[in-house]
Design a protein around this motif. Structure first.
Motif, PDB file in Angstrom:
ATOM      1  N   GLY A  95      -2.994   0.014  -4.890  1.00 49.41           N
ATOM      2  CA  GLY A  95      -2.063  -1.111  -4.897  1.00 49.41           C
ATOM      3  C   GLY A  95      -1.694  -1.604  -6.278  1.00 49.41           C
ATOM      4  O   GLY A  95      -0.741  -2.355  -6.428  1.00 49.41           O
ATOM      5  N   THR A  96      -2.454  -1.190  -7.328  1.00 51.83           N
ATOM      6  CA  THR A  96      -2.114  -1.574  -8.694  1.00 51.83           C
ATOM      7  C   THR A  96      -1.037  -0.629  -9.221  1.00 51.83           C
ATOM      8  O   THR A  96      -0.769   0.421  -8.642  1.00 51.83           O
ATOM      9  N   VAL A  97      -0.401  -0.990 -10.360  1.00 51.20           N
ATOM     10  CA  VAL A  97       0.760  -0.239 -10.848  1.00 51.20           C
ATOM     11  C   VAL A  97       0.454   0.423 -12.187  1.00 51.20           C
ATOM     12  O   VAL A  97       0.005  -0.238 -13.129  1.00 51.20           O
ATOM     13  N   ILE A 115      -0.686  10.302 -10.970  1.00 45.42           N
ATOM     14  CA  ILE A 115       0.045   9.030 -10.864  1.00 45.42           C
ATOM     15  C   ILE A 115       1.021   8.936 -12.042  1.00 45.42           C
ATOM     16  O   ILE A 115       0.597   8.916 -13.208  1.00 45.42           O
ATOM     17  N   LYS A 116       2.278   8.891 -11.729  1.00 44.23           N
ATOM     18  CA  LYS A 116       3.314   8.848 -12.751  1.00 44.23           C
ATOM     19  C   LYS A 116       3.593   7.410 -13.172  1.00 44.23           C
ATOM     20  O   LYS A 116       3.274   6.463 -12.434  1.00 44.23           O
ATOM     21  N   PRO A 117       4.188   7.217 -14.365  1.00 43.32           N
ATOM     22  CA  PRO A 117       4.530   5.853 -14.807  1.00 43.32           C
ATOM     23  C   PRO A 117       5.440   5.154 -13.787  1.00 43.32           C
ATOM     24  O   PRO A 117       6.393   5.748 -13.273  1.00 43.32           O
ATOM     25  N   GLY A 118       5.115   3.903 -13.501  1.00 42.18           N
ATOM     26  CA  GLY A 118       5.905   3.126 -12.555  1.00 42.18           C
ATOM     27  C   GLY A 118       5.451   3.230 -11.117  1.00 42.18           C
ATOM     28  O   GLY A 118       5.923   2.485 -10.258  1.00 42.18           O
ATOM     29  N   GLU A 119       4.535   4.149 -10.827  1.00 42.12           N
ATOM     30  CA  GLU A 119       4.059   4.327  -9.455  1.00 42.12           C
ATOM     31  C   GLU A 119       2.817   3.481  -9.187  1.00 42.12           C
ATOM     32  O   GLU A 119       2.065   3.150 -10.104  1.00 42.12           O
ATOM     33  N   ARG A 120       2.606   3.174  -7.904  1.00 45.13           N
ATOM     34  CA  ARG A 120       1.399   2.453  -7.496  1.00 45.13           C
ATOM     35  C   ARG A 120       0.243   3.427  -7.305  1.00 45.13           C
ATOM     36  O   ARG A 120       0.441   4.558  -6.854  1.00 45.13           O
ATOM     37  N   GLN A 136       0.843  -1.196   0.000  1.00 46.82           N
ATOM     38  CA  GLN A 136       0.000   0.000   0.000  1.00 46.82           C
ATOM     39  C   GLN A 136       0.881   1.250   0.000  1.00 46.82           C
ATOM     40  O   GLN A 136       1.696   1.433   0.897  1.00 46.82           O
ATOM     41  N   PRO A 137       0.761   2.136  -1.017  1.00 52.39           N
ATOM     42  CA  PRO A 137       1.567   3.365  -1.025  1.00 52.39           C
ATOM     43  C   PRO A 137       1.304   4.203   0.218  1.00 52.39           C
ATOM     44  O   PRO A 137       0.188   4.226   0.744  1.00 52.39           O
ATOM     45  N   GLU A 138       2.330   4.899   0.682  1.00 51.74           N
ATOM     46  CA  GLU A 138       2.187   5.756   1.850  1.00 51.74           C
ATOM     47  C   GLU A 138       2.000   7.221   1.472  1.00 51.74           C
ATOM     48  O   GLU A 138       1.538   8.018   2.287  1.00 51.74           O
ATOM     49  N   GLU A 139       2.398   7.556   0.216  1.00 48.67           N
ATOM     50  CA  GLU A 139       2.297   8.947  -0.222  1.00 48.67           C
ATOM     51  C   GLU A 139       1.640   9.028  -1.595  1.00 48.67           C
ATOM     52  O   GLU A 139       1.608   8.042  -2.336  1.00 48.67           O
ATOM     53  N   ALA A 140       1.130  10.221  -1.931  1.00 44.12           N
ATOM     54  CA  ALA A 140       0.486  10.427  -3.231  1.00 44.12           C
ATOM     55  C   ALA A 140       0.738  11.858  -3.684  1.00 44.12           C
ATOM     56  O   ALA A 140       0.982  12.761  -2.867  1.00 44.12           O
ATOM     57  N   TRP A 141       0.674  12.055  -5.020  1.00 41.77           N
ATOM     58  CA  TRP A 141       0.814  13.397  -5.589  1.00 41.77           C
ATOM     59  C   TRP A 141      -0.567  14.050  -5.643  1.00 41.77           C
ATOM     60  O   TRP A 141      -1.426  13.663  -6.425  1.00 41.77           O
TER      61      TRP A 141
END
Length: 634
Positions: A200-202, A158-163, A129-134
């Motif tokens: 949680g997806t990429v 959400i940038k390429p490669g990020e969850r 689970q990501p802890e941070e977001a843009w």
């Protein structure tokens, strides 16, 4: 924290985690020393050593027994074992009491270790689970914030490669999303404006902006975590029966011993010495040492046997459940199938050379990291088409690729990207036929129209087909649960030979079906390898993970196939059924011996030495019978 301190902390954690086992083994060593001292005639030193073994080996179980008795307000087997050992010591049989403590301490330590291992998968899930977001607000530059501060309606970049940090819908941009964490499918899903995305997806290649539509505690990913926790907290019927039997057994023995310490003196005219002596003999011969040995050695031998065959069990209870398995639910991707798409068909326009066309297509796809593109380049290398060129390309996220090779322009991707109507008519509507076979179709278009199509499919493992057939021979119904669409699921189910299948399954759907099978068939297994399988693995009576699966699946499962060989499940079922037969033999034998010794004690035809011989002898016999499980099964 420096390296030395970290190593010390790690060592302290390991000692704490394995403290019971270390104490049990230490008591065993001290028992051997005490026995040698007794043989050498040093009786006082021997007694002191035995007392030390009592304290070191029995402390943890005695503490647990007392605490559980206070909490549950009922006696338990831990207290009975301690009292039996103390009773042996009171009448001078120090070795028997110490050995009793040692056997029980070892079994308790192994149980504690297994329980500690079973709680680690939650940490593995949380790490996904990501802890941070843009966060995007008021047309300002994106700001990185903690996901705990997010609110419904927030816009997230959400940038390429990020969850993906939260559940929501795309409001800007297109991309391919790897949803393996949710659906288990290896092929990324194209996402456009208005499509749902899950935490949680990429995000693979495109820059997208999403609107958050669910609170963090209600995301699909959080539901997976909650389902795992819920399933682990539920006790199996067998466990409930064992706990009920344990309480009854302890109460009966202790009440009988208490009565024996007084009643025979008044009712039968025994003197107080004889009365107390017979009560202590009863406490020794009625102790469940042989019963414990009836199960543990056979179980450990079966676990060892399985390990040699690449099958890892996480405890004897799972072996018990496997022996009565009625239904086995299997995930498709990476379980029945290879988990990687492969090229199955290639159709080229009649005026083109197949090898030259494949070379051009592979040169274009070699510039992409998409799983389908990688499958095509692998296929081209197998066909030995030569070194790939490096064309100028334009990646269109979620759709395909535009490329230029020697002034020739190409478009590669889905039907909607190259021209839906033209693609549908190509090669006498070949795409429709291939889609009916559960295949994914990619088109290549040049200046003259559709140049070629390539069909790809996640193929069924041959060993999976054999395994399904073997399981059906053992009377186990095999059901496939997959996130694939109906067409693909139907084709794969036919190829694999499963009895039933359910398509388009999300993690919640799989759990729902597992619960339905549990209600109708009672003992249900689940085989999987992905994070999305974790709730179903935890809900099933027996969760089985593939060795190459995710850490979460491995930690959640009750059984792991290290070589990804499904045929080992049939072997494991045969192994568990034999173990159950041996355990039943041992239990019947040990209870019969205990009953015989108790009756003989009432009749005063067995004294303490003979009672100990009968008690320990029966223990040795059931252990030897249990060790037959080390033999390889046919």
């Amino acid at each position: 924290m420096n390296t030395s301190n970290r190593e010390k902390l790690s060592l302290n954690e390991k000692i704490k985690e394995h403290g019971e086992l270390i104490a049990a083994l230490a008591s065993g060593i001290i028992i051997l020393i005490a026995w040698r001292l007794n043989v050498a005639g040093l009786e006082t030193a021997s007694v002191i050593a035995y007392l030390t073994a009592f304290v070191i080996g029995g402390f943890a179980k005695a503490k647990e027994g007392i605490e559980d008795t206070i909490a549950d307000k009922r006696l338990n087997v831990e207290l009975l074992m301690i009292l039996a050992a103390v009773g042996s010591a009171i009448i001078g049989y120090w070795a028997e009491g110490a050995i009793l403590i040692f056997i029980f301490a070892v079994s308790g330590a192994l149980e504690t270790y297994a329980m500690n291992k079973s709680h680690r998968e939650i940490s593995a899930l949380m790490a996904m689970q990501p802890e941070e977001a843009w966060l995007v607000r008021d047309h300002l530059e994106p700001v990185k914030v903690s996901i705990d501060t997010l609110e419904l309606g927030d816009y997230l970049l959400i940038k390429p490669g990020e969850r993906v940090p939260a559940d929501g819908v795309i409001v800007k941009g297109t991309s391919s999303i790897d949803e393996a964490a949710i659906s288990g499918e290896p092929i990324p899903v194209s996402k456009n404006i208005g499509d749902e995305v899950f935490a949680g997806t990429v995000n693979l290649n495109g820059l997208i902006t999403m609107e958050m539509t669910k609170p963090n505690n209600e995301t699909l990913f959080q539901k997976i975590i909650a389902l795992v926790q819920s399933a682990q907290s539920e006790k199996s019927p067998s466990q409930q029966f064992i706990e009920k039997f344990e309480g009854t057994y302890v109460n009966v023995v202790l009440i009988t011993v208490a009565v024996m310490m007084f009643l025979p003196h008044f009712a039968l005219g025994w003197d107080w010495t004889t009365t107390f002596y017979r009560a202590m003999v009863l406490l020794v011969v009625a102790s469940p040492c042989a019963l414990v040995a009836s199960i543990m050695p056979a179980t450990l031998a079966a676990i060892s046997n399985g390990a040699k065959q690449g099958i890892l069990f996480k405890g004897g209870l799972h072996l018990e459940h496997l022996s009565v398995l009625n239904v086995l639910a299997v995930d498709k991707t990476g379980t029945l199938t290879q988990g990687k798409p492969v090229v199955t068909d290639m159709i080229v326009r009649p005026d083109l050379d197949e090898k030259t066309t494949l070379h051009a297509l592979a040169s274009i796809e070699a510039q992409s990291n998409h799983p389908l593109a990688q499958a095509i380049t692998r296929y081209a290398r197998e066909q030995q088409v030569g070194e790939f060129t490096q064309p100028a390309i334009e990646d269109v996220p979620g759709w395909g690729i535009k490329a230029t090779i020697q002034q020739h322009h190409y478009t590669v991707g889905k039907p909607e990207f190259v021209g839906k109507d033209e693609a549908a008519q190509f090669a006498n509507h070949a795409a429709d036929r291939l889609a009916q076979e559960g295949k994914t179709v990619i088109f290549m278009k040049d200046e003259q129209g559709i140049a070629a199509l390539v069909a790809l499919k996640d193929t069924v493992r041959q060993e999976a087909k054999d395994a399904v057939a073997a399981l059906k021979q053992l009377g186990v119904k095999v059901v496939m649960l997959t996130g694939d669409n109906e067409k693909t699921a139907h084709v794969i189910a036919q190829e694999a030979g499963v009895d039933e299948y359910v398509a388009e399954c999300l993690p919640e759907t799989k759990v729902t079906y597992i619960k339905q099978y549990l209600a109708s068939d009672k003992f249900v297994g689940m085989v999987g390898d992905g994070i999305n399988d974790a709730p179903a693995l935890a809900t099933a009576t027996t969760g089985i993970a593939m060795g190459e699966g995710t850490d979460v699946a491995l930690e959640t499962a009750d059984m792991v196939l290290m070589k990804n060989d499904l045929s080992k499940i049939a072997y494991a079922i045969k192994l568990s059924r034999k173990m159950q037969r041996i355990v039943k033999q041992n239990i019947i034998f040990s209870i019969s011996v205990i009953a015989l010794l108790i009756i003989s004690n009432f009749l005063q035809v067995v004294d303490l030495p003979l009672g100990v011989i009968g008690h320990e002898g029966s223990t040795i016999l059931v252990i030897l019978n249990g060790l037959r499980m080390l033999r390889k099964q046919d």
